[in-house]
Design an enzyme around this catalytic site. Sequence first.
Site, mmCIF file in Angstrom:
data_model
loop_
_atom_site.group_PDB
_atom_site.id
_atom_site.type_symbol
_atom_site.label_atom_id
_atom_site.label_comp_id
_atom_site.label_asym_id
_atom_site.label_seq_id
_atom_site.Cartn_x
_atom_site.Cartn_y
_atom_site.Cartn_z
ATOM 1 C CG ASP A 48 -1.740 1.148 1.424
ATOM 2 O OD1 ASP A 48 -2.950 0.980 1.264
ATOM 3 O OD2 ASP A 48 -1.246 2.253 1.694
ATOM 4 C CB CYS A 51 1.118 0.965 4.630
ATOM 5 S SG CYS A 51 2.369 -0.239 4.975
ATOM 6 C CB CYS A 54 4.167 -0.235 2.466
ATOM 7 S SG CYS A 54 2.863 -1.394 2.925
ATOM 8 N NE ARG A 78 -2.261 1.122 4.910
ATOM 9 C CZ ARG A 78 -2.037 1.738 6.044
ATOM 10 N NH1 ARG A 78 -2.204 1.119 7.168
ATOM 11 N NH2 ARG A 78 -1.614 2.982 6.057
#
Length: 174
Positions: A48, A51, A54, A78
Amino acid sequence: DLQRQEDVMQNSVALAQYRTTLIATIPHSEKIVFAPPNAKYTVTVFTDIACGYCRKLHEEIAEINRQGIAVEYLAFPRMGLGSQDHKDMISVWCAPDRKRALTDAKAGKSIPSRDCKNPVTMEYDVGQRVGVSGTPAIFSTEGIQLGGYLPPAALRAKLDELAAKKAPAAAAGA
């Protein structure tokens, strides 16, 4: 008891095979791939752009590649389908240079809004079906979930450990 352990083992093997089969339905051309010239391992990462972990994982992509690991990113917005996050990820997947767009988006840079025929919804659906509950979600080629964020050396160690389990006879002879 032993029977229960065997059932759990068979279930986890079946789950891993199911995940591998589902992930394989996504064409290679639909993934955003960061790979070293001669990768020893390949992982699939449901990611994502918004995030934190991430972004941290992606900041270390060069080191992950130096560890001999290719990363095949799949989209997992997400915040859900229809969210701004989902739209932004479509813009990444529709960019002429997806790798640059993904890197820019994860660095917090704004990227041009785009739309095209894209795999974002399909990849999100596959992620849900393989049990992704958070991002990043890292899977081995055997369909084993290696975890969420892992530092490059820890990711390499987990992959080495899996390879050793798969080929104990070969490892013993080496």
